[in-house]
Design an enzyme around this catalytic site. Structure first.
Site, mmCIF file in Angstrom:
data_model
loop_
_atom_site.group_PDB
_atom_site.id
_atom_site.type_symbol
_atom_site.label_atom_id
_atom_site.label_comp_id
_atom_site.label_asym_id
_atom_site.label_seq_id
_atom_site.Cartn_x
_atom_site.Cartn_y
_atom_site.Cartn_z
ATOM 1 N N HIS A 285 -12.447 11.697 1.549
ATOM 2 C CA HIS A 285 -12.461 10.305 1.975
ATOM 3 C C HIS A 285 -12.416 10.106 3.488
ATOM 4 O O HIS A 285 -13.072 9.217 4.019
ATOM 5 C CB HIS A 285 -11.269 9.595 1.342
ATOM 6 C CG HIS A 285 -11.168 8.136 1.615
ATOM 7 N ND1 HIS A 285 -12.182 7.250 1.313
ATOM 8 C CD2 HIS A 285 -10.182 7.382 2.163
ATOM 9 C CE1 HIS A 285 -11.818 6.018 1.660
ATOM 10 N NE2 HIS A 285 -10.624 6.080 2.197
ATOM 11 N N PHE B 71 0.864 -1.179 0.000
ATOM 12 C CA PHE B 71 0.000 0.000 0.000
ATOM 13 C C PHE B 71 0.903 1.232 0.000
ATOM 14 O O PHE B 71 2.113 1.132 0.219
ATOM 15 C CB PHE B 71 -0.875 -0.014 1.262
ATOM 16 C CG PHE B 71 -2.348 -0.183 0.989
ATOM 17 C CD1 PHE B 71 -2.811 -1.234 0.232
ATOM 18 C CD2 PHE B 71 -3.274 0.711 1.517
ATOM 19 C CE1 PHE B 71 -4.172 -1.397 -0.003
ATOM 20 C CE2 PHE B 71 -4.638 0.552 1.289
ATOM 21 C CZ PHE B 71 -5.085 -0.497 0.533
ATOM 22 N N HIS C 287 -9.007 11.090 -1.212
ATOM 23 C CA HIS C 287 -8.471 9.832 -1.741
ATOM 24 C C HIS C 287 -8.212 10.021 -3.228
ATOM 25 O O HIS C 287 -9.073 10.539 -3.948
ATOM 26 C CB HIS C 287 -9.482 8.699 -1.528
ATOM 27 C CG HIS C 287 -8.880 7.338 -1.710
ATOM 28 N ND1 HIS C 287 -8.505 6.864 -2.951
ATOM 29 C CD2 HIS C 287 -8.564 6.374 -0.820
ATOM 30 C CE1 HIS C 287 -7.998 5.650 -2.800
ATOM 31 N NE2 HIS C 287 -8.018 5.329 -1.517
ATOM 32 N N GLU D 231 -6.768 1.805 -2.950
ATOM 33 C CA GLU D 231 -5.350 1.991 -3.206
ATOM 34 C C GLU D 231 -4.676 0.637 -3.496
ATOM 35 O O GLU D 231 -3.622 0.572 -4.128
ATOM 36 C CB GLU D 231 -4.731 2.604 -1.937
ATOM 37 C CG GLU D 231 -3.295 2.984 -2.016
ATOM 38 C CD GLU D 231 -2.905 3.821 -0.798
ATOM 39 O OE1 GLU D 231 -3.435 4.942 -0.657
ATOM 40 O OE2 GLU D 231 -2.113 3.349 0.021
ATOM 41 N N ARG E 121 -3.434 10.353 6.668
ATOM 42 C CA ARG E 121 -3.513 8.945 7.056
ATOM 43 C C ARG E 121 -2.938 8.062 5.970
ATOM 44 O O ARG E 121 -3.167 8.299 4.784
ATOM 45 C CB ARG E 121 -4.968 8.559 7.314
ATOM 46 C CG ARG E 121 -5.147 7.087 7.612
ATOM 47 C CD ARG E 121 -6.552 6.759 8.047
ATOM 48 N NE ARG E 121 -7.553 6.826 7.002
ATOM 49 C CZ ARG E 121 -7.695 5.922 6.022
ATOM 50 N NH1 ARG E 121 -6.861 4.894 5.936
ATOM 51 N NH2 ARG E 121 -8.659 6.055 5.135
ATOM 52 N N LEU F 121 -15.433 4.780 -4.007
ATOM 53 C CA LEU F 121 -14.017 4.519 -3.781
ATOM 54 C C LEU F 121 -13.475 3.396 -4.656
ATOM 55 O O LEU F 121 -14.129 2.380 -4.864
ATOM 56 C CB LEU F 121 -13.819 4.142 -2.307
ATOM 57 C CG LEU F 121 -12.427 3.676 -1.879
ATOM 58 C CD1 LEU F 121 -11.433 4.817 -1.953
ATOM 59 C CD2 LEU F 121 -12.476 3.113 -0.467
ATOM 60 N N ARG G 130 -1.070 9.508 0.164
ATOM 61 C CA ARG G 130 -2.298 9.874 -0.558
ATOM 62 C C ARG G 130 -2.369 11.368 -0.845
ATOM 63 O O ARG G 130 -2.867 11.777 -1.897
ATOM 64 C CB ARG G 130 -3.525 9.453 0.256
ATOM 65 C CG ARG G 130 -3.749 7.972 0.197
ATOM 66 C CD ARG G 130 -4.973 7.562 0.995
ATOM 67 N NE ARG G 130 -5.173 6.130 0.855
ATOM 68 C CZ ARG G 130 -6.060 5.428 1.539
ATOM 69 N NH1 ARG G 130 -6.821 6.027 2.435
ATOM 70 N NH2 ARG G 130 -6.187 4.130 1.356
ATOM 71 N N GLN H 226 -8.640 14.002 4.288
ATOM 72 C CA GLN H 226 -7.951 13.261 3.235
ATOM 73 C C GLN H 226 -8.812 13.183 1.974
ATOM 74 O O GLN H 226 -9.972 12.787 2.039
ATOM 75 C CB GLN H 226 -7.636 11.848 3.701
ATOM 76 C CG GLN H 226 -6.988 11.000 2.627
ATOM 77 C CD GLN H 226 -6.310 9.774 3.224
ATOM 78 O OE1 GLN H 226 -6.951 8.755 3.445
ATOM 79 N NE2 GLN H 226 -5.036 9.889 3.503
#
Lengths: 234, 590
Positions: free
Chosen positions: B356, B121, B245, B258, B401, B255, B289, B243
């Protein structure tokens, strides 16, 4: 313009349910049925329905769309409109609370009945329990159930015996645990299901398979349980 | 006597998502009378939408993996305003928390040795950033949130947790000594209002992505806990940190994990160029991100966006092959086909940065105890009040995050809150004393809405609010724009307070709930706006055109928004570690 016919019932004021027609401009877009409901709610705030994720994973907005159970958020108008008309009703077979909201108590009770949790009384290892890729693959097509009730409320056997027949959703989950190599409750689970109603009221009608918005196959899972029950009783 | 019925529990958790159900499980297992107030049936909570996985150093994919490396990545990812004590606790306790949910039956994908499958990730490294990309995110295909949420619900069924399902918490009831005594809640189905009294009240109410017009968040993510806390006079922390995304489906906002890029997918612009190679030469598409989202917006602004309006970029997956996509990313195939009308097996997915996650929230310590500041600016525990999950700011995410850290946050701090309350209950805490006036206070807002005779409709005001936030407080921010945005919010404020509820009926009145949610959205949005305008630097997800550099001299700290004054103060970042020296701030590159 599109005619959207929606089932209405408010226990505070209505003596009986009725269908209300809205004339709706879809702006030529292939929007989802949930988008239609959201727009209607701006016009008429008294219209009531459940919704949460709006992407087909939470299972809140199961409704009957032009005669077929499905999730409003992932059903596009192109699949649901016939003769320029969209008909939205609550999922059939369970009591209506208000408009498109049904009382799902009985559906959840059947889910709880199958003990939908891991049984394994051995002391767990310090790390994870190992599971081969082949054993894990046996859970595919089972664990993805979102408890939307589209299947069980499309099942004539469930309509007839909602208190005694577990129904396709609950049985799919029962098999999810029977099929899990980490679960040691097989004997107990099969004993619980060993009666004329819990499993054997399934007559293979397969409405469940036809409507499942996640493409799952409860009838197949029920077949596996039947085989296990037969083997178990021999 | 007050007219409102009262029900009592040892512990009440508001919110039936991942962190709430993990906290509830801990308490129910130890035999305490525990209730979860949840406005939707628990498995409809937004945790269900989490896709990619739980990041945790369980050393399955790499036997040499260490939680300290995960900690380094998380501190760096937070742009150094994550509390290092909390990050240490999360990364160190993480493996135990993950193994527990596996033992409870979570159907993780597996690797060849039968251990939990882990995928790469964004922002992950080995050896404190020196050993290249790590693969640390534990996954159940691309449905990890669904698998986790259902497993936790099942665990709670087994342990007989009481669920007050389709109940909505309206406001906090404070006792005469300013501690939290419980909440006022509505049973949505009947319309009855109840005082739910509790020795310990835990807010696990999730995020508030619906303050923006374009969000990956569910309709239900309306910042209810943030609204209630602010109205009760308690602060929120780092609330400017939102955040975006990188990969929300263009138009729909849904969504795309990732994990797609973790499995080898990458982003391209209209020229087919893999542009992340320019912005992040080492990590490329797996940079933080915030970095990826900004790069995408720059590509679009500089005219290299895709589509007829040039307003998005493409996520390319087809080179991974149908078999891999079916095995590793089956949910993404479904979502893309449904919402983008694009089959990733053959064509790229149109994506755009989309709101997000709320990094900020109710400030807490690692035990989940909610904090406020005393008159000298020192931390002060709010008696009887706890928070965990996205609603809390413990703070492990700081200014940005890392992917997969939210699910870990849920189970680690849901568990920690539960453990701490369990001990408090063992030691013998009691219900707080509450007067009729205290209960009336908690009923004020609901009464006002119920008695409203004129005003505007909630959906209209909500959409106006979302547009303001989208336009003035998005991926890139600028002081003069934000001042304009705050001005517009000030105009909206009274209209939101005077929202009109036309439908006064009692049974399953969702218009009433939406009016209450609107006010929670507004509180969250307003705090966001003030904090964003106040933080005069760029850090993590907070990127200002007028203050482009990180300013460690003035802003290596949390922002604290105080609702009374409607202004922000500062709170020190915790750098006291138990096992090692803290990570000092460095320039953050990927």
């Amino acid at each position: 313009m599109l005619t959207v016919s929606v089932y209405r019932y408010n226990p505070d004021i209505d003596y009986e349910p009725y269908m209300q027609d809205f004339s709706f401009d879809d702006e030529g877009k292939d929007m989802m049925v949930l988008d239609v409901l959201e727009k209607l709610k701006v016009i008429d705030p008294t219209l009531v329905f459940r919704r949460s994720c709006r992407e087909g994973v939470c299972g809140s907005d199961g409704v009957n769309i032009s005669g077929k159970n499905g999730l409003a958020c992932i059903t596009p108008l192109s699949e649901a409109v016939r003769d320029n008309k969209l008909v939205i009703r609550p999922l059939p077979g369970l009591p209506v609370v208000r408009d498109l909201v049904i009382d799902m108590t009985q559906f959840y009770a059947q889910y709880e009945k199958i003990k939908p949790y891991m049984m394994n009384d051995s002391v767990p290892p310090e790390k994870e329990r190992l599971q081969s890729q082949e054993d894990r693959a046996k859970l595919d097509g089972l664990y993805e159930c979102i408890l939307c009730a589209c299947c069980s409320t499309a099942c004539p056997s469930f309509w007839w015996n909602p208190d005694k027949f577990i129904g396709p959703s609950g049985l799919l989950q029962a098999y999810r645990f029977l099929a899990d190599s980490r679960d040691t409750g097989t004997k107990e689970r099969l004993t619980d299901l060993q009666d004329p109603f819990s499993v054997f009221r399934c007559h293979g009608i397969m409405n469940c398979v036809q409507v499942c918005p996640k493409g799952l196959n409860p009838t197949k899972a029920i077949g596996h349980i039947r085989s296990m029950l037969v083997k178990d009783s021999l | 006597m007050s007219k409102v019925r009262k029900v009592e529990f040892d512990a009440v958790i508001v919110g039936g998502g991942g962190s709430g159900m993990r906290a509830a499980l801990q308490l129910a297992q130890s035999g305490y009378k525990t209730a979860v107030i949840t406005k939707v049936f628990p498995t409809r909570s937004h945790t269900v939408s989490a896709q990619g996985g739980i990041t945790c150093a369980i050393a399955s994919e790499d036997p040499n993996d260490q939680w300290e490396w995960h900690m380094y990545d998380t501190v760096k990812g937070s742009d150094y305003i994550g509390d290092q004590e909390a990050i240490e606790y999360m990364c160190q306790t993480g493996p135990q928390a993950v193994f527990e949910v596996e033992h409870m039956g979570l159907p993780f994908s597996r690797n060849e040795s039968g251990r939990i499958y882990q995928r790469p990730f964004g922002g992950q490294s080995k050896d404190f950033g020196n050993g290249g990309q790590a693969a640390r995110t534990c996954a159940a295909a691309d449905r990890t949130g669904h698998a986790l949420l259902h497993t936790l619900y099942q665990g709670n069924l087994k342990n007989k947790t009481v669920f007050l399902t389709e109940w909505f918490a309206v406001d906090i009831v404070k006792s005469d000594d300013a501690s939290v005594a419980g909440v006022i809640a509505i049973n949505i189905e009947s319309g009855e209002t109840v005082f739910v009294a509790s020795k310990a009240t835990v807010f696990a109410t999730g995020g508030a992505g619906r303050i923006y017009a374009s969000t990956t968040n569910a309709h239900i993510c309306t910042g209810d806990g943030i609204g209630m806390a602010l109205r009760a006079g308690y602060p929120v922390q780092d609330i400017e940190m939102w955040q975006f995304h990188p990969t929300g489906i263009h138009g729909a906002g849904t969504l795309v994990t990732e994990g797609c890029r973790g499995e080898g997918g990458y982003l391209i612009n209209k020229d087919g160029e893999r542009f992340m190679e320019r912005y992040a030469p080492n990590a490329k598409d797996l940079a933080g991100r915030d970095v990826v989202a900004r790069s995408m917006v720059l590509e679009i602004l500089e005219g290299r966006g895709c589509g007829k309006d040039g307003d998005h970029v493409y996520l390319k997956l087809d080179h991974l092959g149908e078999e891999t996509l079916n095995a590793k990313l089956p949910g993404i195939l479904e979502l893309s086909r449904t919402f983008a009308h694009a089959d990733p097996v053959r064509e790229p997915i149109p994506v755009v940065p989309t709101c997000h996650y709320m990094m900020g929230g109710i400030p807490t310590n690692v035990d989940g105890q909610a904090l406020t500041l005393d008159s000298e600016g020192n931390d002060k525990v709010i008696d009887g009040f706890f928070a965990c999950g996205e609603a809390a700011c413990v703070s492990v995410h700081g200014a940005n995050r890392l992917g997969g850290n939210s699910l870990l946050d849920l189970i680690v701090f849901g568990r920690a809150s539960g453990l701490f309350i369990e001990n408090q209950l063992k030691e013998g805490i009691s219900h707080k004393s509450v007067s009729n006036d205290d209960i009336e206070q908690g009923m004020n807002r609901l009464n006002k809405i119920n008695n409203s005779k004129s005003g505007e409709k909630a959906p209209v005001l909500r959409s106006e609010l979302q547009t303001i936030m989208q336009n003035y407080f998005g991926v890139f921010r600028r002081g003069d724009y934000m001042k304009k945005g705050i001005h517009k919010l000030n105009d909206l404020k009274a209209r939101v307070e005077n929202v009109h509820l036309e439908d006064k009926s009692s049974a399953f009145n969702t218009a009433r709930i939406e009016a209450l949610e609107l006010q929670n959205l507004f509180e969250t949005a307003y705090a966001t706006a003030v904090a964003a305008e106040g933080r005069t630097e760029s850090r993590g997800a907070h990127a200002r055109e007028d203050f482009q550099e990180r300013d460690d001299d003035n802003w290596l700290c949390h922002s604290i928004y105080m609702p009374g004054k409607r202004e922000i103060g500062k709170r020190a970042v915790n750098m006291t570690l138990k096992t090692m020296k803290p990570f000092e701030p460095k320039v953050r590159t990927y």
